[in-house]
Design an enzyme around this catalytic site. Structure first.
Site, PDB file in Angstrom:
ATOM      1  N   CYS A   1       0.815  -1.226   0.000  1.00  0.00           N
ATOM      2  CA  CYS A   1       0.000   0.000   0.000  1.00  0.00           C
ATOM      3  C   CYS A   1       0.848   1.275   0.000  1.00  0.00           C
ATOM      4  CB  CYS A   1      -0.943   0.011   1.191  1.00  0.00           C
ATOM      5  SG  CYS A   1      -2.080  -1.366   1.210  1.00  0.00           S
TER       6      CYS A   1
ATOM      7  N   HIS B   1      -3.068   7.596   2.150  1.00  0.00           N
ATOM      8  CA  HIS B   1      -3.522   6.265   1.728  1.00  0.00           C
ATOM      9  C   HIS B   1      -4.913   6.023   2.312  1.00  0.00           C
ATOM     10  CE1 HIS B   1      -3.839   2.085   1.004  1.00  0.00           C
ATOM     11  NE2 HIS B   1      -3.526   1.694   2.225  1.00  0.00           N
TER      12      HIS B   1
ATOM     13  N   ASN C   1      -9.854   0.015   0.428  1.00  0.00           N
ATOM     14  CA  ASN C   1      -8.397   0.133   0.332  1.00  0.00           C
ATOM     15  C   ASN C   1      -7.936  -0.531  -0.968  1.00  0.00           C
ATOM     16  OD1 ASN C   1      -5.640  -0.216   0.565  1.00  0.00           O
ATOM     17  ND2 ASN C   1      -5.688  -0.839   2.709  1.00  0.00           N
TER      18      ASN C   1
HETATM   19  O1  UT7 Z   1      -2.927  -0.596   4.036  1.00  0.00           O
HETATM   20  C1  UT7 Z   1      -2.822  -1.108   5.321  1.00  0.00           C
HETATM   21  C2  UT7 Z   1      -3.859  -2.172   5.409  1.00  0.00           C
HETATM   22  N1  UT7 Z   1      -4.455  -2.422   6.651  1.00  0.00           N
HETATM   23  C3  UT7 Z   1      -5.095  -1.542   7.450  1.00  0.00           C
HETATM   24  O2  UT7 Z   1      -5.082  -0.356   7.312  1.00  0.00           O
HETATM   25  C4  UT7 Z   1      -5.886  -2.161   8.542  1.00  0.00           C
HETATM   26  C5  UT7 Z   1      -5.725  -1.508   9.867  1.00  0.00           C
HETATM   27  N2  UT7 Z   1      -6.678  -2.065  10.809  1.00  0.00           N
HETATM   28  C6  UT7 Z   1      -8.005  -1.762  10.785  1.00  0.00           C
HETATM   29  O3  UT7 Z   1      -8.457  -1.011   9.943  1.00  0.00           O
HETATM   30  C7  UT7 Z   1      -8.869  -2.317  11.880  1.00  0.00           C
HETATM   31  O4  UT7 Z   1      -8.087  -2.973  12.836  1.00  0.00           O
HETATM   32  C8  UT7 Z   1      -9.989  -3.268  11.388  1.00  0.00           C
HETATM   33  C9  UT7 Z   1     -11.022  -2.502  10.597  1.00  0.00           C
HETATM   34  C10 UT7 Z   1      -9.402  -4.403  10.566  1.00  0.00           C
HETATM   35  C11 UT7 Z   1     -10.701  -3.895  12.611  1.00  0.00           C
HETATM   36  O5  UT7 Z   1     -11.259  -2.847  13.381  1.00  0.00           O
HETATM   37  P1  UT7 Z   1     -11.025  -2.818  14.957  1.00  0.00           P
HETATM   38  O6  UT7 Z   1     -11.759  -1.654  15.464  1.00  0.00           O
HETATM   39  O7  UT7 Z   1      -9.549  -2.878  15.210  1.00  0.00           O
HETATM   40  O8  UT7 Z   1     -11.757  -4.127  15.416  1.00  0.00           O
HETATM   41  P2  UT7 Z   1     -11.189  -5.295  16.322  1.00  0.00           P
HETATM   42  O9  UT7 Z   1     -10.318  -6.190  15.519  1.00  0.00           O
HETATM   43  O10 UT7 Z   1     -10.656  -4.713  17.606  1.00  0.00           O
HETATM   44  O11 UT7 Z   1     -12.508  -6.034  16.669  1.00  0.00           O
HETATM   45  C12 UT7 Z   1     -13.538  -5.458  17.511  1.00  0.00           C
HETATM   46  C13 UT7 Z   1     -14.735  -6.370  17.489  1.00  0.00           C
HETATM   47  C14 UT7 Z   1     -14.340  -7.838  17.731  1.00  0.00           C
HETATM   48  O12 UT7 Z   1     -15.404  -8.458  18.462  1.00  0.00           O
HETATM   49  P3  UT7 Z   1     -15.277  -8.706  20.034  1.00  0.00           P
HETATM   50  O13 UT7 Z   1     -14.050  -9.566  20.197  1.00  0.00           O
HETATM   51  O14 UT7 Z   1     -15.116  -7.350  20.650  1.00  0.00           O
HETATM   52  O15 UT7 Z   1     -16.546  -9.390  20.362  1.00  0.00           O
HETATM   53  C15 UT7 Z   1     -14.279  -8.396  16.353  1.00  0.00           C
HETATM   54  O16 UT7 Z   1     -14.495  -9.789  16.337  1.00  0.00           O
HETATM   55  O17 UT7 Z   1     -15.349  -6.350  16.207  1.00  0.00           O
HETATM   56  C16 UT7 Z   1     -15.413  -7.660  15.670  1.00  0.00           C
HETATM   57  N3  UT7 Z   1     -15.244  -7.565  14.219  1.00  0.00           N
HETATM   58  C17 UT7 Z   1     -16.268  -7.392  13.396  1.00  0.00           C
HETATM   59  N4  UT7 Z   1     -17.601  -7.272  13.601  1.00  0.00           N
HETATM   60  C18 UT7 Z   1     -18.381  -7.096  12.532  1.00  0.00           C
HETATM   61  C19 UT7 Z   1     -14.089  -7.612  13.503  1.00  0.00           C
HETATM   62  N5  UT7 Z   1     -14.356  -7.464  12.199  1.00  0.00           N
HETATM   63  C20 UT7 Z   1     -15.711  -7.347  12.105  1.00  0.00           C
HETATM   64  C21 UT7 Z   1     -16.580  -7.164  11.022  1.00  0.00           C
HETATM   65  N6  UT7 Z   1     -17.897  -7.030  11.302  1.00  0.00           N
HETATM   66  N7  UT7 Z   1     -16.149  -7.076   9.743  1.00  0.00           N
END
Ligand code: UT7
Length: 321
Positions: free
Chosen positions: A113, A248, A278
């Site tokens: 990216c 980005h 993305n």
């Molecule tokens: O170019 C670089 C590429 N990568 C990035 O930029 C990614 C950077 N990271 C992110 O954007 C975020 O970490 C994500 C969008 C991937 C995830 O968001 P988050 O706020 O960090 O969520 P999390 O992983 O802390 O998860 C929070 C909750 C979890 O549930 P519990 O354990 O609290 O019950 C996850 O299981 O949200 C849940 N969860 C979802 N729920 C609905 C994770 N993904 C999803 C989903 N839909 N798609």
């Protein structure tokens, strides 16, 4: 002193739109969660017959037409991608052939990216050294082909697309004023596509993107903030001097967090991730092309482009348009 000036931009998005509601039929997610946690509303997904070069060549043709430069005039084609058509020949050589840019050298650059910012830094260095006068720089990826559509932590984030710019030598104080690129390979295992390379040619580890979202998020916030602060300092400017920031397009929370911390107002930050998700190396050049076509960039404006991604890597460029 010679500098590299962007004289044409172009972009290409595949026509098929996949909404958050569409994804909620594949994995346990919903539109509200995706919008709130990422800002993404929909993304473009290429069909099975479309490879990265197919999007890249359309973006390139548009950029060349805008620049009024013929393919034969191009001396170097640099394609930033982590989803090449195949391991070799390079996607740059495939695009060279499709354009019939027979006088160009061509190679790919792999910085995921961050690719476009790495590519712009590389292209600008070739021009500043006097080696080349006209370069075609493409950022193109089709990461939806490498998504595990059962993994809600990754399949909601990515989309396909391509963006391109034509760069030309100028001896005026304009174009790319300063560049920086950095790598933190020690954090590489937080975002990987392990299958298909020489470590695992039979793809025993799968052919899908694997990501530790939380760790990448923390890195992304630090990388975006550091890259903006450092590039502005390198160019001897202040935050307030910048007319438009083009970060980005990964997650609106990353962009908002850093903008707030650095005191950058929302109107000065270009965002289109709601439409495309993305698109990896394509995200910054697609955003640049859209911002230009929407009249958000005028001659003489100061722009900061910045990117972060797998590697882990990050980079930024400051441009006088
Ligand atoms: O170019 C670089 C590429 N990568 C990035 O930029 C990614 C950077 N990271 C992110 O954007 C975020 O970490 C994500 C969008 C991937 C995830 O968001 P988050 O706020 O960090 O969520 P999390 O992983 O802390 O998860 C929070 C909750 C979890 O549930 P519990 O354990 O609290 O019950 C996850 O299981 O949200 C849940 N969860 C979802 N729920 C609905 C994770 N993904 C999803 C989903 N839909 N798609």
């Amino acid at each position: 002193m010679l500098r590299a000036k962007i004289i044409g931009t172009g972009s290409c998005l595949p026509p098929k739109i996949v909404t958050n509601d569409d994804l909620s039929k594949l994995v346990d997610t919903n539109d509200e969660w995706i919008r709130e946690r990422t800002g993404i509303q929909e993304r473009r997904v290429s069909d099975a017959a479309t490879a990265t070069s197919d999007l890249g060549v359309v973006a390139a043709e548009k950029a060349l037409a805008k620049a009024k430069v013929s393919p034969e005039e191009i001396e170097l084609i640099l394609v930033c991608t982590c989803s090449p058509d195949m391991l070799f020949p390079s996607t740059a050589c495939i695009i060279q052939d499709k354009l019939n840019a027979k006088n160009a050298a061509a190679f790919d650059l792999s910085a995921a990216c961050s690719g476009f910012n790495f590519g712009l830094t590389t292209a600008a260095s070739f021009i500043e050294s006097g080696k080349y006068k006209k370069i075609l720089l493409v950022g193109a990826d089709t990461l939806t082909k490498y998504l595990d559509w059962t993994d809600r932590g990754t399949c909601i984030l990515f989309g396909d697309g391509a963006g391109a710019v034509v760069l030309e030598t100028t001896d005026k104080n304009e174009g790319v004023l300063a560049s920086l690129i950095r790598a933190e390979g020690n954090l590489g295992n937080t975002l990987t596509m392990p299958g298909g390379g020489s470590r695992d040619p039979e793809e025993k580890n799968g052919r899908f993107i694997k990501m530790n979202g939380k760790e990448v998020f923390k890195f992304a916030v630090r990388a975006l903030e550091t890259s903006i602060k450092d590039i502005i300092k390198l160019a001897g400017k202040e935050i307030g001097d910048i007319d438009l920031f083009i970060p980005h397009q990964a997650n609106i929370r990353i962009i908002d967090h850093v903008s707030k911390k650095l005191g950058i107002s929302k109107e000065k930050v270009f965002v289109n991730l709601q439409k495309y998700g993305n698109t990896s190396a394509a995200s910054v050049p697609i955003a640049l092309d859209e911002a230009y076509r929407e009249g958000k960039i005028k001659s003489g404006d100061l722009l900061v482009l910045s990117g972060f991604g797998a590697g882990l890597t990050y980079g930024a460029n400051i441009i006088r348009w």
